[in-house]
Design a protein around this motif. Structure first.
Motif, PDB file in Angstrom:
ATOM      1  N   THR A  46     -13.042  75.515 -20.118  1.00 31.40           N
ATOM      2  CA  THR A  46     -12.738  75.330 -21.532  1.00 31.40           C
ATOM      3  C   THR A  46     -11.759  74.166 -21.637  1.00 31.40           C
ATOM      4  O   THR A  46     -10.677  74.206 -21.047  1.00 31.40           O
ATOM      5  CB  THR A  46     -12.131  76.601 -22.141  1.00 31.40           C
ATOM      6  N   ILE A  47     -12.167  73.115 -22.346  1.00 26.01           N
ATOM      7  CA  ILE A  47     -11.305  71.944 -22.530  1.00 26.01           C
ATOM      8  C   ILE A  47     -11.033  71.791 -24.023  1.00 26.01           C
ATOM      9  O   ILE A  47     -11.926  72.008 -24.851  1.00 26.01           O
ATOM     10  CB  ILE A  47     -11.926  70.664 -21.938  1.00 26.01           C
ATOM     11  N   ALA A  48      -9.813  71.433 -24.352  1.00 26.07           N
ATOM     12  CA  ALA A  48      -9.429  71.458 -25.762  1.00 26.07           C
ATOM     13  C   ALA A  48      -8.372  70.414 -26.072  1.00 26.07           C
ATOM     14  O   ALA A  48      -7.698  69.879 -25.188  1.00 26.07           O
ATOM     15  CB  ALA A  48      -8.907  72.848 -26.140  1.00 26.07           C
ATOM     16  N   ILE A  49      -8.238  70.151 -27.369  1.00 25.26           N
ATOM     17  CA  ILE A  49      -7.163  69.322 -27.916  1.00 25.26           C
ATOM     18  C   ILE A  49      -6.523  70.107 -29.053  1.00 25.26           C
ATOM     19  O   ILE A  49      -7.230  70.639 -29.918  1.00 25.26           O
ATOM     20  CB  ILE A  49      -7.688  67.986 -28.466  1.00 25.26           C
ATOM     21  N   VAL A  50      -5.214  70.201 -29.056  1.00 27.51           N
ATOM     22  CA  VAL A  50      -4.491  70.701 -30.227  1.00 27.51           C
ATOM     23  C   VAL A  50      -3.663  69.545 -30.764  1.00 27.51           C
ATOM     24  O   VAL A  50      -3.171  68.708 -29.997  1.00 27.51           O
ATOM     25  CB  VAL A  50      -3.618  71.923 -29.897  1.00 27.51           C
ATOM     26  N   CYS A 103       5.057  67.797 -27.061  1.00 27.27           N
ATOM     27  CA  CYS A 103       3.605  67.938 -27.021  1.00 27.27           C
ATOM     28  C   CYS A 103       3.178  68.797 -25.833  1.00 27.27           C
ATOM     29  O   CYS A 103       2.274  69.631 -25.955  1.00 27.27           O
ATOM     30  CB  CYS A 103       2.940  66.563 -26.937  1.00 27.27           C
ATOM     31  N   GLN A 104       3.810  68.585 -24.692  1.00 25.09           N
ATOM     32  CA  GLN A 104       3.470  69.395 -23.530  1.00 25.09           C
ATOM     33  C   GLN A 104       3.776  70.871 -23.781  1.00 25.09           C
ATOM     34  O   GLN A 104       3.005  71.757 -23.398  1.00 25.09           O
ATOM     35  CB  GLN A 104       4.226  68.904 -22.301  1.00 25.09           C
ATOM     36  N   ARG A 105       4.873  71.154 -24.456  1.00 22.21           N
ATOM     37  CA  ARG A 105       5.199  72.545 -24.783  1.00 22.21           C
ATOM     38  C   ARG A 105       4.168  73.128 -25.741  1.00 22.21           C
ATOM     39  O   ARG A 105       3.775  74.293 -25.619  1.00 22.21           O
ATOM     40  CB  ARG A 105       6.614  72.592 -25.376  1.00 22.21           C
ATOM     41  N   MET A 106       3.707  72.333 -26.681  1.00 23.32           N
ATOM     42  CA  MET A 106       2.661  72.771 -27.612  1.00 23.32           C
ATOM     43  C   MET A 106       1.373  73.095 -26.847  1.00 23.32           C
ATOM     44  O   MET A 106       0.715  74.109 -27.113  1.00 23.32           O
ATOM     45  CB  MET A 106       2.418  71.677 -28.649  1.00 23.32           C
TER      46      MET A 106
END
Length: 342
Positions: free
Chosen positions: A246-250, A261-264
Protein backbone atom coordinates in the motif's frame (compact mmCIF):
# COMPACT_ATOMS: atom_id res chain seq x y z
CA UNK A 1 -13.98 17.66 10.67
CA UNK A 2 -16.01 17.38 7.48
CA UNK A 3 -14.97 16.14 4.02
CA UNK A 4 -13.92 18.77 1.51
CA UNK A 5 -16.17 19.57 -1.45
CA UNK A 6 -14.63 16.88 -3.70
CA UNK A 7 -13.65 14.43 -0.93
CA UNK A 8 -10.32 14.13 -2.75
CA UNK A 9 -6.75 15.08 -1.89
CA UNK A 10 -7.14 17.92 -4.40
CA UNK A 11 -9.38 19.67 -1.87
CA UNK A 12 -6.01 20.84 -0.53
CA UNK A 13 -5.72 24.13 -2.45
CA UNK A 14 -3.15 24.00 -5.24
CA UNK A 15 -2.81 20.23 -5.52
CA UNK A 16 -3.33 18.43 -8.82
CA UNK A 17 -3.46 14.68 -9.54
CA UNK A 18 -3.05 12.92 -12.87
CA UNK A 19 -3.67 9.29 -13.82
CA UNK A 20 -2.44 7.24 -16.75
CA UNK A 21 -2.98 3.53 -17.24
CA UNK A 22 -2.95 0.71 -19.76
CA UNK A 23 -5.79 -1.82 -19.46
CA UNK A 24 -3.90 -4.40 -21.53
CA UNK A 25 -0.86 -4.26 -19.27
CA UNK A 26 -3.33 -3.86 -16.37
CA UNK A 27 -1.17 -1.28 -14.64
CA UNK A 28 -0.72 2.46 -14.38
CA UNK A 29 0.73 5.52 -12.71
CA UNK A 30 -0.53 8.42 -10.62
CA UNK A 31 1.26 11.73 -10.05
CA UNK A 32 0.61 14.50 -7.52
CA UNK A 33 1.99 17.97 -8.07
CA UNK A 34 1.39 21.65 -7.43
CA UNK A 35 2.19 24.88 -9.29
CA UNK A 36 4.79 25.54 -6.59
CA UNK A 37 7.30 23.11 -5.05
CA UNK A 38 6.15 21.11 -2.05
CA UNK A 39 7.73 20.48 1.33
CA UNK A 40 7.66 16.71 1.76
CA UNK A 41 8.92 13.74 3.73
CA UNK A 42 8.27 10.00 3.93
CA UNK A 43 7.88 7.15 6.39
CA UNK A 44 8.19 3.45 5.50
CA UNK A 45 6.71 0.67 7.64
CA UNK A 46 6.51 -2.20 5.17
CA UNK A 47 9.26 -4.79 4.89
CA UNK A 48 9.65 -4.73 1.09
CA UNK A 49 9.49 -1.16 -0.24
CA UNK A 50 10.37 0.01 -3.72
CA UNK A 51 11.14 3.69 -4.07
CA UNK A 52 13.13 6.46 -5.75
CA UNK A 53 14.66 9.64 -4.26
CA UNK A 54 13.27 8.98 -0.78
CA UNK A 55 16.58 9.60 1.04
CA UNK A 56 16.45 13.29 0.12
CA UNK A 57 13.16 13.59 2.04
CA UNK A 58 14.79 12.92 5.41
CA UNK A 59 14.63 16.00 7.65
CA UNK A 60 18.44 16.20 7.89
CA UNK A 61 18.96 16.27 4.11
CA UNK A 62 19.57 19.59 2.38
CA UNK A 63 16.80 19.45 -0.25
CA UNK A 64 14.05 21.77 0.95
CA UNK A 65 11.34 21.24 -1.68
CA UNK A 66 10.29 18.68 -4.30
CA UNK A 67 8.35 19.13 -7.54
CA UNK A 68 6.06 16.09 -7.67
CA UNK A 69 5.34 12.70 -6.10
CA UNK A 70 4.63 9.50 -8.02
CA UNK A 71 2.73 6.33 -7.15
CA UNK A 72 3.03 3.58 -9.73
CA UNK A 73 2.35 -0.03 -10.51
CA UNK A 74 4.97 -2.12 -12.25
CA UNK A 75 7.29 -3.06 -9.37
CA UNK A 76 10.87 -2.02 -10.21
CA UNK A 77 9.86 -1.18 -13.79
CA UNK A 78 7.35 1.34 -12.45
CA UNK A 79 10.06 3.50 -10.92
CA UNK A 80 10.73 4.73 -14.45
CA UNK A 81 7.39 6.59 -14.28
CA UNK A 82 9.27 9.19 -12.24
CA UNK A 83 11.51 9.78 -15.27
CA UNK A 84 8.47 10.59 -17.39
CA UNK A 85 7.30 13.12 -14.81
CA UNK A 86 10.82 14.59 -14.71
CA UNK A 87 10.63 14.98 -18.51
CA UNK A 88 7.33 16.84 -18.22
CA UNK A 89 8.55 19.12 -15.47
CA UNK A 90 11.75 19.93 -17.35
CA UNK A 91 9.77 20.80 -20.47
CA UNK A 92 7.69 23.14 -18.32
CA UNK A 93 10.82 24.77 -16.88
CA UNK A 94 10.16 23.32 -13.43
CA UNK A 95 12.86 22.07 -11.10
CA UNK A 96 15.74 22.97 -8.83
CA UNK A 97 17.92 25.54 -10.60
CA UNK A 98 21.65 25.16 -10.36
CA UNK A 99 23.15 27.70 -12.73
CA UNK A 100 21.77 26.90 -16.19
CA UNK A 101 20.77 23.38 -15.10
CA UNK A 102 17.19 22.54 -14.13
CA UNK A 103 16.77 19.44 -11.98
CA UNK A 104 13.18 18.33 -11.27
CA UNK A 105 12.97 16.41 -7.98
CA UNK A 106 10.41 13.61 -8.14
CA UNK A 107 10.36 10.96 -5.42
CA UNK A 108 8.20 7.93 -6.12
CA UNK A 109 7.09 4.53 -4.85
CA UNK A 110 5.83 1.39 -6.56
CA UNK A 111 3.58 -1.57 -5.91
CA UNK A 112 3.79 -5.10 -7.31
CA UNK A 113 1.18 -5.85 -10.00
CA UNK A 114 3.23 -8.03 -12.36
CA UNK A 115 1.08 -11.14 -11.67
CA UNK A 116 -2.44 -9.80 -12.05
CA UNK A 117 -3.66 -11.14 -15.42
CA UNK A 118 -2.31 -8.29 -17.55
CA UNK A 119 0.03 -8.66 -20.51
CA UNK A 120 3.52 -7.94 -19.20
CA UNK A 121 5.36 -9.02 -22.35
CA UNK A 122 6.43 -5.52 -23.36
CA UNK A 123 9.68 -4.92 -25.24
CA UNK A 124 10.14 -1.35 -24.02
CA UNK A 125 9.35 -0.33 -20.46
CA UNK A 126 5.97 1.50 -20.69
CA UNK A 127 6.19 3.35 -17.41
CA UNK A 128 8.18 6.38 -18.54
CA UNK A 129 5.45 7.17 -21.07
CA UNK A 130 2.76 6.51 -18.45
CA UNK A 131 4.49 8.91 -16.08
CA UNK A 132 4.59 11.65 -18.71
CA UNK A 133 0.93 11.05 -19.59
CA UNK A 134 -0.09 11.22 -15.93
CA UNK A 135 1.82 14.50 -15.59
CA UNK A 136 0.01 15.95 -18.61
CA UNK A 137 -3.37 14.80 -17.21
CA UNK A 138 -2.95 16.45 -13.79
CA UNK A 139 -6.12 18.23 -12.66
CA UNK A 140 -8.28 18.78 -9.60
CA UNK A 141 -10.67 15.99 -10.66
CA UNK A 142 -9.47 12.44 -11.19
CA UNK A 143 -10.95 8.94 -11.22
CA UNK A 144 -10.82 6.45 -8.36
CA UNK A 145 -10.86 2.66 -8.37
CA UNK A 146 -9.29 0.86 -11.33
CA UNK A 147 -7.32 3.84 -12.60
CA UNK A 148 -3.78 5.16 -12.42
CA UNK A 149 -1.56 3.33 -9.96
CA UNK A 150 -4.60 1.38 -8.78
CA UNK A 151 -5.38 -0.10 -12.22
CA UNK A 152 -3.94 -3.53 -11.41
CA UNK A 153 -4.05 -3.49 -7.63
CA UNK A 154 -5.35 -6.44 -5.63
CA UNK A 155 -6.17 -6.97 -1.96
CA UNK A 156 -6.25 -10.39 -0.30
CA UNK A 157 -9.85 -11.09 -1.30
CA UNK A 158 -11.10 -8.52 -3.85
CA UNK A 159 -9.66 -6.02 -6.32
CA UNK A 160 -7.80 -3.05 -4.92
CA UNK A 161 -7.53 0.33 -6.56
CA UNK A 162 -6.83 4.04 -6.26
CA UNK A 163 -8.58 5.90 -3.45
CA UNK A 164 -8.74 9.38 -2.00
CA UNK A 165 -10.51 11.29 0.77
CA UNK A 166 -10.26 14.62 2.56
CA UNK A 167 -11.17 16.49 5.72
CA UNK A 168 -11.45 20.18 6.50
CA UNK A 169 -10.56 20.75 10.14
CA UNK A 170 -12.36 23.17 12.43
CA UNK A 171 -9.45 25.61 12.13
CA UNK A 172 -9.82 25.68 8.33
CA UNK A 173 -6.83 23.43 7.55
CA UNK A 174 -7.45 20.90 4.79
CA UNK A 175 -5.96 17.40 4.92
CA UNK A 176 -6.23 14.77 2.21
CA UNK A 177 -5.03 11.29 1.31
CA UNK A 178 -4.29 9.51 -1.97
CA UNK A 179 -3.58 5.77 -1.99
CA UNK A 180 -2.90 2.86 -4.29
CA UNK A 181 -4.18 -0.08 -2.25
CA UNK A 182 -2.53 -3.40 -3.09
CA UNK A 183 -2.00 -4.98 0.35
CA UNK A 184 -1.20 -8.52 1.38
CA UNK A 185 -4.04 -8.21 3.86
CA UNK A 186 -7.77 -7.83 3.40
CA UNK A 187 -9.64 -4.54 3.27
CA UNK A 188 -12.94 -6.31 3.92
CA UNK A 189 -14.04 -8.55 6.78
CA UNK A 190 -14.89 -12.23 6.11
CA UNK A 191 -17.70 -12.35 3.55
CA UNK A 192 -16.27 -9.35 1.69
CA UNK A 193 -19.17 -6.98 2.34
CA UNK A 194 -18.06 -4.91 5.31
CA UNK A 195 -14.93 -2.78 5.37
CA UNK A 196 -12.47 -2.77 8.25
CA UNK A 197 -12.53 1.03 7.85
CA UNK A 198 -16.32 1.20 8.35
CA UNK A 199 -16.17 2.97 11.74
CA UNK A 200 -14.49 5.93 10.02
CA UNK A 201 -16.82 6.17 7.02
CA UNK A 202 -18.52 9.52 6.44
CA UNK A 203 -22.01 9.14 4.97
CA UNK A 204 -22.10 6.37 2.38
CA UNK A 205 -18.75 7.11 0.70
CA UNK A 206 -18.01 3.40 0.47
CA UNK A 207 -21.44 1.84 0.65
CA UNK A 208 -22.74 2.87 4.06
CA UNK A 209 -23.11 -0.71 5.32
CA UNK A 210 -21.53 0.03 8.66
CA UNK A 211 -19.18 -2.16 10.69
CA UNK A 212 -19.34 -5.95 10.70
CA UNK A 213 -21.44 -7.11 13.66
CA UNK A 214 -19.41 -10.31 14.09
CA UNK A 215 -16.82 -10.65 16.84
CA UNK A 216 -13.51 -12.47 16.97
CA UNK A 217 -12.49 -11.09 13.58
CA UNK A 218 -8.95 -11.00 12.22
CA UNK A 219 -7.85 -14.50 13.20
CA UNK A 220 -8.19 -15.99 9.71
CA UNK A 221 -5.91 -14.69 7.00
CA UNK A 222 -7.49 -16.13 3.86
CA UNK A 223 -6.16 -14.84 0.54
CA UNK A 224 -7.65 -15.45 -2.88
CA UNK A 225 -4.84 -13.24 -4.18
CA UNK A 226 -2.08 -15.61 -3.06
CA UNK A 227 -3.90 -18.61 -4.51
CA UNK A 228 -4.49 -16.89 -7.85
CA UNK A 229 -0.88 -15.70 -8.12
CA UNK A 230 0.43 -19.21 -7.43
CA UNK A 231 -1.76 -20.55 -10.24
CA UNK A 232 -0.72 -17.78 -12.64
CA UNK A 233 2.96 -18.35 -11.90
CA UNK A 234 2.50 -22.16 -12.27
CA UNK A 235 4.72 -22.84 -9.28
CA UNK A 236 4.39 -23.69 -5.63
CA UNK A 237 7.57 -21.85 -4.71
CA UNK A 238 6.58 -18.31 -5.75
CA UNK A 239 7.47 -15.85 -2.97
CA UNK A 240 4.05 -14.29 -3.44
CA UNK A 241 3.99 -12.81 0.05
CA UNK A 242 6.22 -10.10 -1.45
CA UNK A 243 3.76 -9.25 -4.22
CA UNK A 244 1.96 -6.54 -2.30
CA UNK A 245 2.14 -2.96 -0.96
CA UNK A 246 0.00 0.00 0.00
CA UNK A 247 1.58 3.27 -1.14
CA UNK A 248 0.07 6.61 -0.28
CA UNK A 249 0.41 10.38 -0.07
CA UNK A 250 -1.11 12.52 2.66
CA UNK A 251 -1.11 16.27 2.19
CA UNK A 252 -2.18 19.50 3.84
CA UNK A 253 -2.20 23.23 3.25
CA UNK A 254 -0.85 23.80 6.78
CA UNK A 255 2.69 25.11 6.61
CA UNK A 256 4.88 22.22 7.82
CA UNK A 257 8.61 21.65 7.95
CA UNK A 258 10.16 18.45 6.59
CA UNK A 259 10.34 17.05 10.12
CA UNK A 260 6.67 17.87 10.69
CA UNK A 261 5.77 16.26 7.37
CA UNK A 262 7.60 13.13 8.48
CA UNK A 263 5.58 13.11 11.71
CA UNK A 264 2.38 13.47 9.68
CA UNK A 265 3.42 10.50 7.51
CA UNK A 266 4.20 8.43 10.58
CA UNK A 267 0.80 9.15 12.14
CA UNK A 268 -0.94 8.39 8.85
CA UNK A 269 0.30 4.78 8.93
CA UNK A 270 -2.39 4.18 11.56
CA UNK A 271 -4.82 4.62 8.69
CA UNK A 272 -3.38 1.58 6.90
CA UNK A 273 -3.59 -0.47 10.11
CA UNK A 274 -7.23 0.49 10.65
CA UNK A 275 -8.27 -0.33 7.09
CA UNK A 276 -6.16 -3.40 6.27
CA UNK A 277 -5.73 -6.67 8.18
CA UNK A 278 -2.88 -7.50 8.53
CA UNK A 279 -0.82 -4.42 7.71
CA UNK A 280 2.89 -3.59 7.52
CA UNK A 281 3.85 -7.20 6.83
CA UNK A 282 7.37 -8.28 5.84
CA UNK A 283 6.23 -8.65 2.22
CA UNK A 284 4.36 -5.35 2.08
CA UNK A 285 6.20 -2.20 0.98
CA UNK A 286 3.88 0.10 2.92
CA UNK A 287 5.12 3.65 2.38
CA UNK A 288 3.52 7.05 2.96
CA UNK A 289 4.69 10.38 1.59
CA UNK A 290 3.53 13.54 3.36
CA UNK A 291 3.43 16.90 1.61
CA UNK A 292 2.66 20.49 2.57
CA UNK A 293 1.77 23.31 0.21
CA UNK A 294 2.55 25.81 2.97
CA UNK A 295 -0.50 27.88 2.11
CA UNK A 296 -1.84 28.23 5.65
CA UNK A 297 0.45 29.40 8.46
CA UNK A 298 -0.79 28.44 11.92
CA UNK A 299 -0.03 30.29 15.14
CA UNK A 300 0.83 27.13 17.09
CA UNK A 301 1.68 24.35 14.64
CA UNK A 302 3.17 22.18 17.40
CA UNK A 303 -0.25 22.02 19.05
CA UNK A 304 -2.11 21.51 15.76
CA UNK A 305 0.24 18.88 14.32
CA UNK A 306 -1.31 16.03 16.32
CA UNK A 307 -4.76 16.84 14.94
CA UNK A 308 -3.39 17.07 11.39
CA UNK A 309 -1.74 13.66 11.71
CA UNK A 310 -4.93 12.16 13.13
CA UNK A 311 -6.97 13.60 10.27
CA UNK A 312 -4.46 12.20 7.79
CA UNK A 313 -4.82 8.71 9.28
CA UNK A 314 -8.62 8.87 9.08
CA UNK A 315 -8.49 10.14 5.50
CA UNK A 316 -6.17 7.30 4.56
CA UNK A 317 -8.44 4.63 6.07
CA UNK A 318 -11.38 6.05 4.16
CA UNK A 319 -9.33 6.34 0.96
CA UNK A 320 -8.30 2.66 1.13
CA UNK A 321 -11.93 1.57 1.45
CA UNK A 322 -12.97 3.93 -1.36
CA UNK A 323 -10.26 2.43 -3.59
CA UNK A 324 -11.82 -1.03 -3.24
CA UNK A 325 -15.40 0.26 -3.36
CA UNK A 326 -14.76 2.06 -6.67
CA UNK A 327 -12.87 -0.77 -8.41
CA UNK A 328 -14.43 -1.99 -11.67
CA UNK A 329 -14.13 -5.31 -13.55
CA UNK A 330 -11.77 -5.82 -16.48
CA UNK A 331 -10.83 -8.70 -18.74
CA UNK A 332 -8.66 -11.42 -17.21
CA UNK A 333 -9.19 -10.21 -13.66
CA UNK A 334 -7.81 -12.56 -11.01
CA UNK A 335 -10.22 -11.38 -8.32
CA UNK A 336 -13.79 -10.09 -8.18
CA UNK A 337 -14.63 -6.48 -7.44
CA UNK A 338 -16.25 -5.56 -4.15
CA UNK A 339 -19.35 -4.55 -6.12
CA UNK A 340 -19.70 -8.17 -7.32
CA UNK A 341 -19.40 -9.71 -3.85
CA UNK A 342 -22.46 -11.42 -2.37
Amino acid sequence: MIPGPKNLITDVPGLLVGNADDPVVKSGTTVLLSPEPLTASVHVMGGAPGSRETDLLAPDKSVAKIDALVLSGGSAYGLDACSGVVDGLRAAGRGFALGPAIIPLVPGAILFDLLNGGDKGWQDNPYRALGRAAFEAAATDFALGSHGAGMGALTAMVKGGLGSASFVLDNGVTVGALVAANPMGSVTTPGDRHFWAAPFEVGDEFGGLGPDSASGLGRRLDSRKMQAMHVLAATDSLPSERGNTTIAIVATDAALSKAQCQRMATAAHDGIGRATVPAHAPGDGDLIFAASTGGRVLDDIDTELGQIGHAASLCLSRAIARAVYCATPQENDLLPCWSASP
